[in-house]
Motif scaffolding. Structure first.
Motif, PDB file in Angstrom:
ATOM      1  N   THR A  84       5.975  10.800  14.526  1.00  0.00           N
ATOM      2  CA  THR A  84       4.564  10.470  14.338  1.00  0.00           C
ATOM      3  C   THR A  84       4.387   9.047  13.843  1.00  0.00           C
ATOM      4  OG1 THR A  84       4.021  12.782  13.853  1.00  0.00           O
ATOM      5  CG2 THR A  84       2.453  11.108  13.120  1.00  0.00           C
ATOM      6  N   ILE A  85       5.185   8.640  12.871  1.00  0.00           N
ATOM      7  CA  ILE A  85       5.026   7.301  12.297  1.00  0.00           C
ATOM      8  C   ILE A  85       5.291   6.221  13.342  1.00  0.00           C
ATOM      9  CG2 ILE A  85       5.985   5.665  10.618  1.00  0.00           C
ATOM     10  CD1 ILE A  85       6.385   8.110   8.735  1.00  0.00           C
ATOM     11  N   VAL A  86       6.371   6.384  14.105  1.00  0.00           N
ATOM     12  CA  VAL A  86       6.695   5.369  15.114  1.00  0.00           C
ATOM     13  C   VAL A  86       5.614   5.335  16.194  1.00  0.00           C
ATOM     14  CG1 VAL A  86       8.339   4.660  16.883  1.00  0.00           C
ATOM     15  CG2 VAL A  86       9.167   5.479  14.668  1.00  0.00           C
ATOM     16  N   GLU A  87       5.150   6.505  16.613  1.00  0.00           N
ATOM     17  CA  GLU A  87       4.146   6.550  17.675  1.00  0.00           C
ATOM     18  C   GLU A  87       2.783   6.059  17.201  1.00  0.00           C
ATOM     19  OE1 GLU A  87       1.875   9.843  20.516  1.00  0.00           O
ATOM     20  OE2 GLU A  87       3.730  10.390  19.475  1.00  0.00           O
ATOM     21  N   LYS A  88       2.363   6.502  16.014  1.00  0.00           N
ATOM     22  CA  LYS A  88       0.990   6.252  15.565  1.00  0.00           C
ATOM     23  C   LYS A  88       0.808   4.933  14.814  1.00  0.00           C
ATOM     24  CE  LYS A  88      -0.582  10.314  16.940  1.00  0.00           C
ATOM     25  NZ  LYS A  88      -1.577  10.461  18.034  1.00  0.00           N
ATOM     26  N   GLY A 112      -2.188  10.029  11.544  1.00  0.00           N
ATOM     27  CA  GLY A 112      -2.022   8.837  12.367  1.00  0.00           C
ATOM     28  C   GLY A 112      -2.991   7.716  12.099  1.00  0.00           C
ATOM     29  N   ASP A 113      -3.858   7.864  11.073  1.00  0.00           N
ATOM     30  CA  ASP A 113      -4.867   6.822  10.871  1.00  0.00           C
ATOM     31  C   ASP A 113      -5.022   6.359   9.423  1.00  0.00           C
ATOM     32  OD1 ASP A 113      -6.054   9.024   9.756  1.00  0.00           O
ATOM     33  OD2 ASP A 113      -7.791   9.067  11.088  1.00  0.00           O
ATOM     34  N   VAL A 114      -4.035   6.597   8.593  1.00  0.00           N
ATOM     35  CA  VAL A 114      -4.200   6.260   7.172  1.00  0.00           C
ATOM     36  C   VAL A 114      -4.166   4.754   6.904  1.00  0.00           C
ATOM     37  CG1 VAL A 114      -3.337   8.462   6.319  1.00  0.00           C
ATOM     38  CG2 VAL A 114      -1.728   6.581   6.700  1.00  0.00           C
ATOM     39  N   LEU A 115      -3.665   3.968   7.836  1.00  0.00           N
ATOM     40  CA  LEU A 115      -3.577   2.523   7.617  1.00  0.00           C
ATOM     41  C   LEU A 115      -4.702   1.753   8.303  1.00  0.00           C
ATOM     42  CD1 LEU A 115       0.285   1.950   8.000  1.00  0.00           C
ATOM     43  CD2 LEU A 115      -1.048   2.297   5.901  1.00  0.00           C
ATOM     44  N   GLY A 116      -5.565   2.461   9.008  1.00  0.00           N
ATOM     45  CA  GLY A 116      -6.664   1.791   9.696  1.00  0.00           C
ATOM     46  C   GLY A 116      -6.137   0.716  10.634  1.00  0.00           C
ATOM     47  N   GLY A 117      -6.785  -0.446  10.597  1.00  0.00           N
ATOM     48  CA  GLY A 117      -6.353  -1.546  11.455  1.00  0.00           C
ATOM     49  C   GLY A 117      -5.507  -2.577  10.749  1.00  0.00           C
ATOM     50  N   GLU A 118      -5.075  -2.264   9.520  1.00  0.00           N
ATOM     51  CA  GLU A 118      -4.279  -3.235   8.755  1.00  0.00           C
ATOM     52  C   GLU A 118      -2.881  -3.377   9.343  1.00  0.00           C
ATOM     53  OE1 GLU A 118      -4.770  -3.523   4.432  1.00  0.00           O
ATOM     54  OE2 GLU A 118      -5.792  -1.586   4.560  1.00  0.00           O
ATOM     55  N   ARG A 119      -2.325  -4.565   9.142  1.00  0.00           N
ATOM     56  CA  ARG A 119      -0.993  -4.852   9.679  1.00  0.00           C
ATOM     57  C   ARG A 119      -0.049  -5.241   8.545  1.00  0.00           C
ATOM     58  NH1 ARG A 119      -0.952  -5.641  15.294  1.00  0.00           N
ATOM     59  NH2 ARG A 119       0.718  -7.177  15.242  1.00  0.00           N
ATOM     60  N   PHE A 120       1.215  -4.876   8.720  1.00  0.00           N
ATOM     61  CA  PHE A 120       2.206  -5.051   7.664  1.00  0.00           C
ATOM     62  C   PHE A 120       3.505  -5.604   8.239  1.00  0.00           C
ATOM     63  CE2 PHE A 120      -0.678  -1.641   6.650  1.00  0.00           C
ATOM     64  CZ  PHE A 120      -1.043  -1.899   5.332  1.00  0.00           C
ATOM     65  N   ASP A 121       4.234  -6.316   7.400  1.00  0.00           N
ATOM     66  CA  ASP A 121       5.534  -6.836   7.815  1.00  0.00           C
ATOM     67  C   ASP A 121       6.600  -5.746   7.796  1.00  0.00           C
ATOM     68  OD1 ASP A 121       5.250  -9.986   7.982  1.00  0.00           O
ATOM     69  OD2 ASP A 121       4.033  -9.285   6.309  1.00  0.00           O
ATOM     70  N   ALA A 122       6.355  -4.693   7.029  1.00  0.00           N
ATOM     71  CA  ALA A 122       7.274  -3.549   7.022  1.00  0.00           C
ATOM     72  C   ALA A 122       6.486  -2.287   6.703  1.00  0.00           C
ATOM     73  CB  ALA A 122       8.387  -3.747   6.006  1.00  0.00           C
ATOM     74  N   ILE A 123       6.821  -1.223   7.392  1.00  0.00           N
ATOM     75  CA  ILE A 123       6.313   0.107   7.065  1.00  0.00           C
ATOM     76  C   ILE A 123       7.532   0.936   6.684  1.00  0.00           C
ATOM     77  CG2 ILE A 123       5.186   2.184   7.927  1.00  0.00           C
ATOM     78  CD1 ILE A 123       3.524   0.381   9.760  1.00  0.00           C
ATOM     79  N   ILE A 146       0.866  -1.175   0.000  1.00  0.00           N
ATOM     80  CA  ILE A 146       0.000   0.000   0.000  1.00  0.00           C
ATOM     81  C   ILE A 146       0.901   1.224   0.000  1.00  0.00           C
ATOM     82  CG2 ILE A 146      -1.571   1.370   1.429  1.00  0.00           C
ATOM     83  CD1 ILE A 146      -2.884  -1.169   2.339  1.00  0.00           C
ATOM     84  N   ALA A 147       0.599   2.186  -0.863  1.00  0.00           N
ATOM     85  CA  ALA A 147       1.387   3.416  -0.925  1.00  0.00           C
ATOM     86  C   ALA A 147       0.487   4.597  -0.592  1.00  0.00           C
ATOM     87  CB  ALA A 147       1.998   3.582  -2.322  1.00  0.00           C
ATOM     88  N   VAL A 148       0.922   5.435   0.336  1.00  0.00           N
ATOM     89  CA  VAL A 148       0.109   6.538   0.843  1.00  0.00           C
ATOM     90  C   VAL A 148       0.747   7.869   0.470  1.00  0.00           C
ATOM     91  CG1 VAL A 148      -0.904   7.607   2.894  1.00  0.00           C
ATOM     92  CG2 VAL A 148      -0.637   5.115   2.794  1.00  0.00           C
ATOM     93  N   GLU A 149      -0.079   8.792  -0.021  1.00  0.00           N
ATOM     94  CA  GLU A 149       0.410  10.118  -0.410  1.00  0.00           C
ATOM     95  C   GLU A 149      -0.691  11.152  -0.133  1.00  0.00           C
ATOM     96  OE1 GLU A 149       2.113  13.393  -1.445  1.00  0.00           O
ATOM     97  OE2 GLU A 149       3.294  11.550  -1.462  1.00  0.00           O
ATOM     98  N   LEU A 150      -0.296  12.311   0.381  1.00  0.00           N
ATOM     99  CA  LEU A 150      -1.251  13.349   0.750  1.00  0.00           C
ATOM    100  C   LEU A 150      -1.807  14.102  -0.461  1.00  0.00           C
ATOM    101  CD1 LEU A 150      -2.666  15.205   2.813  1.00  0.00           C
ATOM    102  CD2 LEU A 150      -0.513  16.473   3.014  1.00  0.00           C
ATOM    103  N   TYR A 151      -0.966  14.352  -1.455  1.00  0.00           N
ATOM    104  CA  TYR A 151      -1.342  15.267  -2.526  1.00  0.00           C
ATOM    105  C   TYR A 151      -1.866  14.517  -3.758  1.00  0.00           C
ATOM    106  CZ  TYR A 151       0.987  18.517   0.507  1.00  0.00           C
ATOM    107  OH  TYR A 151       1.329  19.258   1.616  1.00  0.00           O
ATOM    108  N   PRO A 152      -3.093  14.831  -4.203  1.00  0.00           N
ATOM    109  CA  PRO A 152      -3.719  14.085  -5.299  1.00  0.00           C
ATOM    110  C   PRO A 152      -2.898  14.058  -6.587  1.00  0.00           C
ATOM    111  CG  PRO A 152      -5.329  15.502  -4.227  1.00  0.00           C
ATOM    112  CD  PRO A 152      -3.999  15.859  -3.647  1.00  0.00           C
TER     113      PRO A 152
END
Length: 265
Positions: A211-215, A161-172, A126-132
């Motif tokens: 933020t990433i480590v905490e959230k 802090g919530d873009v991944l919802g409850g999904e879990r990943f082997d690496a972020i 999954i790839a996340v980006e703020l700007y359309p």
């Protein structure tokens, strides 16, 4: 305009790798091979040379750049993929287990997620980006490099802090903005043409890491890892962030010998 003249114009305007850049301009803008025995179309080359000599990035002029085994569309909506970032991909290729899922936060052009999917056909991400506009570039790059079927793209604010919802990943994984706000205006003229928002990591350059480590720690599978690109002088900062959250921190250097990747487990 002869090839030697193109090289001279670039060199006289402070372009260090003038021969290589002249070669790229001729081949990419004109679709022709390099030879000093012929005249090249100055109607196309002259405007490009003028922009380059003013510090406008070569990558934006030709509209693409090479990274890992892939070719990426780039423009002013995203950072130019850099060789140092390939160290992040190399570490991820080694660390992520077979058949795993990963998330790439602040994906930009998509270079990390796409190169990783290209090198590891068993991975999904999954790839996340703020700007359309930037996200659309990443989507086009995934299609161009034939990995769209294994990547999903999300428009979202990583700092929320919530873009991944409850999904879990082997690496972020993330190459976030990490330049201190007050330092940005001192960077090279080429970098100053790139989007400031993709560079600015806040007053101390660390807002995204904290933020990433905490959230998103709860979004890691057991045994999973954060894999960050970091600035050459940020290793000790990442070690402190890791310690605060009870995590280990391994620092990996790039080909230039600079601290470049932080792996937190």
């Amino acid at each position: 305009m002869r090839f030697s003249e193109i090289c001279d114009v670039l060199s006289q305007n402070g372009i260090e790798e003038s021969y290589i850049e002249a070669e790229i301009l001729v081949e990419e803008l004109l679709g022709e091979t390099v030879s000093d025995d012929r005249e090249y179309d100055s109607k196309i080359l002259s405007p490009a040379l003028e922009k380059r000599c003013q510090g406008y990035p070569l990558q934006y002029i030709i509209g693409k750049w090479w990274f890992a085994r892939c070719v990426f569309e780039v423009n002013e909506s995203c950072l130019v993929p850099r060789p140092d970032t390939e160290t992040v991909v190399e570490q991820a290729v080694k660390l992520i287990p077979s058949g795993a899922r990963f998330a790439d936060l602040c994906t930009g052009s998509g270079c990390i997620a796409i190169a990783l999917a290209d090198l590891r056909a068993d991975l999904y991400g999954i790839a996340v980006e703020l700007y359309p506009q930037t996200l659309e570039i990443a989507k086009r790059n995934a299609k161009r490099n034939k990995v769209s079927d294994r990547l999903s793209f999300i428009e979202g604010d990583v700092l929320s802090g919530d873009v991944l919802g409850g999904e879990r990943f082997d690496a972020i994984i993330s190459n976030p903005p990490y330049i201190k706000s007050q330092v940005i205006d001192t960077l090279s003229r080429e970098v100053l043409h790139e989007p400031r928002v993709a560079l600015d990591g806040g007053e101390d350059g660390l807002i995204f890491y904290r933020t990433i480590v905490e959230k998103y720690r709860d979004n890691l599978e057991n045994g999973g890892a954060f894999i960050f690109e970091i600035g050459y002088d940020q290793a000790s900062d990442l070690e402190m962030i890791a310690e605060k959250h009870g995590m280990s921190c391994e620092i990996v250097k790039d080909l230039g010998g600079n601290d470049r990747v932080a792996i937190l487990r």
